[in-house]
Design a protein around this motif. Structure first.
Motif, PDB file in Angstrom:
ATOM      1  N   ILE A  11       6.346 -10.855   2.897  1.00  0.00           N
ATOM      2  CA  ILE A  11       5.914  -9.869   3.880  1.00  0.00           C
ATOM      3  C   ILE A  11       6.144  -8.458   3.350  1.00  0.00           C
ATOM      4  N   GLY A  12       5.564  -7.482   4.022  1.00  0.00           N
ATOM      5  CA  GLY A  12       5.831  -6.084   3.689  1.00  0.00           C
ATOM      6  C   GLY A  12       4.699  -5.424   2.944  1.00  0.00           C
ATOM      7  N   VAL A  13       4.371  -4.204   3.384  1.00  0.00           N
ATOM      8  CA  VAL A  13       3.289  -3.443   2.752  1.00  0.00           C
ATOM      9  C   VAL A  13       3.610  -3.146   1.295  1.00  0.00           C
ATOM     10  N   ASP A  14       4.851  -2.720   1.032  1.00  0.00           N
ATOM     11  CA  ASP A  14       5.222  -2.287  -0.322  1.00  0.00           C
ATOM     12  C   ASP A  14       5.907  -3.365  -1.148  1.00  0.00           C
ATOM     13  N   ALA A  15       5.956  -4.598  -0.650  1.00  0.00           N
ATOM     14  CA  ALA A  15       6.628  -5.674  -1.388  1.00  0.00           C
ATOM     15  C   ALA A  15       6.094  -5.828  -2.812  1.00  0.00           C
ATOM     16  N   PRO A  16       4.772  -5.845  -3.033  1.00  0.00           N
ATOM     17  CA  PRO A  16       4.299  -5.998  -4.418  1.00  0.00           C
ATOM     18  C   PRO A  16       4.689  -4.821  -5.306  1.00  0.00           C
ATOM     19  N   TYR A  17       4.769  -3.624  -4.721  1.00  0.00           N
ATOM     20  CA  TYR A  17       5.190  -2.447  -5.490  1.00  0.00           C
ATOM     21  C   TYR A  17       6.610  -2.639  -6.021  1.00  0.00           C
ATOM     22  N   TYR A  18       7.518  -3.111  -5.171  1.00  0.00           N
ATOM     23  CA  TYR A  18       8.898  -3.337  -5.601  1.00  0.00           C
ATOM     24  C   TYR A  18       8.959  -4.399  -6.684  1.00  0.00           C
ATOM     25  N   MET A  19       8.172  -5.452  -6.535  1.00  0.00           N
ATOM     26  CA  MET A  19       8.206  -6.521  -7.527  1.00  0.00           C
ATOM     27  C   MET A  19       7.590  -6.065  -8.850  1.00  0.00           C
ATOM     28  N   ILE A  20       6.597  -5.179  -8.806  1.00  0.00           N
ATOM     29  CA  ILE A  20       6.048  -4.608 -10.039  1.00  0.00           C
ATOM     30  C   ILE A  20       7.119  -3.797 -10.758  1.00  0.00           C
ATOM     31  N   GLN A  21       7.840  -2.965 -10.005  1.00  0.00           N
ATOM     32  CA  GLN A  21       8.881  -2.135 -10.602  1.00  0.00           C
ATOM     33  C   GLN A  21       9.989  -2.992 -11.231  1.00  0.00           C
ATOM     34  N   VAL A  22      10.419  -4.010 -10.505  1.00  0.00           N
ATOM     35  CA  VAL A  22      11.488  -4.879 -11.017  1.00  0.00           C
ATOM     36  C   VAL A  22      11.008  -5.658 -12.235  1.00  0.00           C
ATOM     37  N   GLU A  78     -10.206  -0.639  -4.010  1.00  0.00           N
ATOM     38  CA  GLU A  78      -9.666  -0.818  -2.669  1.00  0.00           C
ATOM     39  C   GLU A  78      -8.434   0.085  -2.466  1.00  0.00           C
ATOM     40  N   SER A  79      -7.808  -0.038  -1.297  1.00  0.00           N
ATOM     41  CA  SER A  79      -6.645   0.789  -0.978  1.00  0.00           C
ATOM     42  C   SER A  79      -5.510   0.538  -1.963  1.00  0.00           C
ATOM     43  N   LEU A  80      -4.580   1.493  -2.025  1.00  0.00           N
ATOM     44  CA  LEU A  80      -3.441   1.369  -2.931  1.00  0.00           C
ATOM     45  C   LEU A  80      -2.638   0.107  -2.635  1.00  0.00           C
ATOM     46  N   ILE A  81      -2.539  -0.263  -1.355  1.00  0.00           N
ATOM     47  CA  ILE A  81      -1.812  -1.467  -0.954  1.00  0.00           C
ATOM     48  C   ILE A  81      -2.410  -2.695  -1.627  1.00  0.00           C
ATOM     49  N   LYS A  82      -3.738  -2.802  -1.575  1.00  0.00           N
ATOM     50  CA  LYS A  82      -4.411  -3.946  -2.208  1.00  0.00           C
ATOM     51  C   LYS A  82      -4.281  -3.884  -3.728  1.00  0.00           C
ATOM     52  N   ARG A  83      -4.341  -2.677  -4.277  1.00  0.00           N
ATOM     53  CA  ARG A  83      -4.254  -2.538  -5.740  1.00  0.00           C
ATOM     54  C   ARG A  83      -2.891  -2.988  -6.255  1.00  0.00           C
ATOM     55  N   TYR A  84      -1.833  -2.713  -5.482  1.00  0.00           N
ATOM     56  CA  TYR A  84      -0.511  -3.183  -5.900  1.00  0.00           C
ATOM     57  C   TYR A  84      -0.461  -4.712  -5.950  1.00  0.00           C
ATOM     58  N   TRP A  85      -1.068  -5.353  -4.952  1.00  0.00           N
ATOM     59  CA  TRP A  85      -1.105  -6.817  -4.982  1.00  0.00           C
ATOM     60  C   TRP A  85      -1.900  -7.314  -6.193  1.00  0.00           C
ATOM     61  N   ALA A  86      -3.045  -6.660  -6.455  1.00  0.00           N
ATOM     62  CA  ALA A  86      -3.854  -7.053  -7.609  1.00  0.00           C
ATOM     63  C   ALA A  86      -3.058  -6.882  -8.902  1.00  0.00           C
ATOM     64  N   GLU A  87      -2.352  -5.766  -9.019  1.00  0.00           N
ATOM     65  CA  GLU A  87      -1.569  -5.512 -10.228  1.00  0.00           C
ATOM     66  C   GLU A  87      -0.445  -6.533 -10.374  1.00  0.00           C
ATOM     67  N   TYR A  88       0.209  -6.857  -9.260  1.00  0.00           N
ATOM     68  CA  TYR A  88       1.307  -7.810  -9.319  1.00  0.00           C
ATOM     69  C   TYR A  88       0.820  -9.204  -9.710  1.00  0.00           C
ATOM     70  N   ILE A  89      -0.254  -9.668  -9.094  1.00  0.00           N
ATOM     71  CA  ILE A  89      -0.740 -11.028  -9.343  1.00  0.00           C
ATOM     72  C   ILE A  89      -1.392 -11.138 -10.719  1.00  0.00           C
ATOM     73  N   LEU A  90      -2.204 -10.133 -11.071  1.00  0.00           N
ATOM     74  CA  LEU A  90      -2.900 -10.176 -12.362  1.00  0.00           C
ATOM     75  C   LEU A  90      -1.992  -9.788 -13.519  1.00  0.00           C
TER      76      LEU A  90
END
Length: 442
Positions: free
Chosen positions: A38-49, A380-392
């Protein structure tokens, strides 16, 4: 309303341990309720980590403290997603502990302290931050720690140093937590000045030196102290004649803060009427609360209103301490705690990822198609882009970058939108399609 020093007993540690472990367990299952987190910024945190695990440093500029703690936990459990969930749960739960200690010391009673920490942990506003505003939520801990030593009687040099240290640590966590400590210090300074207490000088000095150090850090290392730009942005917003609010908060978000301000002013007035001028604690909370509920001409107003869980929980916990006997105290606590239950359940029900499994499956399939060292454009929105970056696990651009000698460019487009001209369709999924452009030379 001030106290001479921490007097925690074994029972305090037992109470804190039970509440902390319970909260971590509940938070863990709330964050892990969906395979995508859950969480809007969850993928952002996981990208950083993930980037810290890979290279030792963060990918995006941000205050570093939270990310490196999450990194340590992810490293220990040897799993990025699990590490984030455990870390976010621990940070969110532990951030409330100082407020148990604060109210316990200020009131000398257990029930008000327990009421306060439970009100924080299960406030709809605090739960809204879960796995999303992780930095901001963790930084609440340093607000509480600074307040513990700020409202202590007979402070020593060590106490002032600790206040200063926790203020700086808040700055290394999130700009909003740093700002809220400064506001509390300001309220304390003003009360001391009005009461002709010379202590205002050293408290004001702590605030000024903290700001100066943060600004020097910003000049020397904007990568870690770039949060200050948000502060500049806020000042620019509120001094502008233009409308700067893109998201108008629901009127109900003002209720906790307005209620807390009303109650704190009543308590201050009553104490002054009784010629009890020891109102630094209540006055500082009132100043903090007032700042948070002012309808500023800024998008920060939404984040400020979320933080009203803090003054409202502290004031309600303090009010419980004024009740005559333990039974009535417990009864009032139960009434207060059950009042926001419906909003709490509603908030929990709305905790979900910002993409669904269909989108996740599309990104996973696309990840099996794209070539290494290629360019991926996703508008798409930055929120979606973070998910795309995290998964891809690939850099994502919002537009085609002007980089010479590009060999392959992929473009991800929602199915309900027109694909790019002169591009070949490689994949058509449930939500997204993948196109390829070849031999584009700039």
């Amino acid at each position: 309303m001030m106290y001479s020093g921490l007097r925690l007993k074994k029972i305090d540690f037992l109470i804190i341990t039970i509440i902390l472990v319970s909260a971590i367990y509940i938070y863990y299952h709330l964050i892990d309720r969906d395979p995508l987190v859950i969480g809007v910024d969850a993928p952002y945190y996981m990208i950083q980590v993930r980037e810290i695990l890979r290279s030792g440093s963060m990918k995006y500029r941000d205050p570093p403290l939270t990310f490196y703690i999450l990194y340590a936990i992810a490293y220990i459990v040897n799993d990025l997603r699990l590490g984030f969930i455990i870390g976010a749960s621990i940070l969110a739960a532990s951030a409330s502990i100082p407020f148990y200690m604060l109210i316990k010391e200020v009131t000398g009673k257990y029930i008000p302290a327990i009421t306060t920490i439970l009100l924080i942990l299960y406030s709809p506003l605090y739960l809204r931050m879960l796995a999303d505003f992780v930095k901001n939520q963790f930084g609440v801990m340093f607000i509480g720690l600074a307040m513990i030593y700020l409202f202590k009687d007979g402070k020593t040099s060590r106490d002032y140093i600790l206040i200063f240290l926790f203020t700086l640590l808040a700055g290394l966590t999130h700009i909003l937590d740093f700002a809220l400590i400064l506001i509390i210090l300001g309220g304390y300074t003003l009360t001391s000045l009005l009461g002709r207490d010379r202590e205002w000088r050293i408290v004001l000095l702590i605030a000024i030196v903290s700001i100066a150090i943060y600004y020097i850090g910003y000049l020397l290392s904007p990568f870690y102290f770039g949060d200050l730009n948000r502060g500049f942005g806020f000042i620019s917003d509120i001094t502008s004649s233009e409308e700067n609010i893109r998201r108008t908060p629901n009127i109900t978000m003002y209720i906790p803060g307005i209620t807390a301000l009303f109650l704190s002013l009543i308590l201050i007035g009553y104490k002054l009427y009784k010629k009890d001028y020891n109102v630094k604690f209540l006055f500082s909370i009132a100043i903090l609360d007032l700042f948070l509920i002012i309808p500023w001409n800024s998008n920060w107003v939404y984040r400020f209103l979320i933080m009203t869980f803090l003054p409202s929980s502290l004031i309600l916990g303090y009010i419980v301490s004024l009740v005559g006997n333990r039974f009535n105290m417990l009864l009032i606590s139960l009434v207060i705690f059950t009042m926001p239950v419906s909003n709490t359940l509603m908030t929990v029900n709305h905790l979900h990822p910002t993409i669904n499994m269909l989108e996740y499956n599309d990104f996973t399939a696309i990840g099996n198609i794209i070539e290494p060292n290629s360019i991926i454009v996703f508008k798409e929105s930055l929120i979606k882009r973070y998910w795309a970056e995290y998964i891809l696990n690939h850099e994502i651009y919002s537009r085609i970058p002007h980089i010479p000698d590009l060999s392959t460019i992929y473009i991800i487009v929602r199915n309900d939108r027109i694909g790019p001209p002169h591009a070949k369709l490689l994949y058509h999924g449930s939500v997204y399609s993948l196109y390829i452009l070849k031999n584009m030379i700039y």
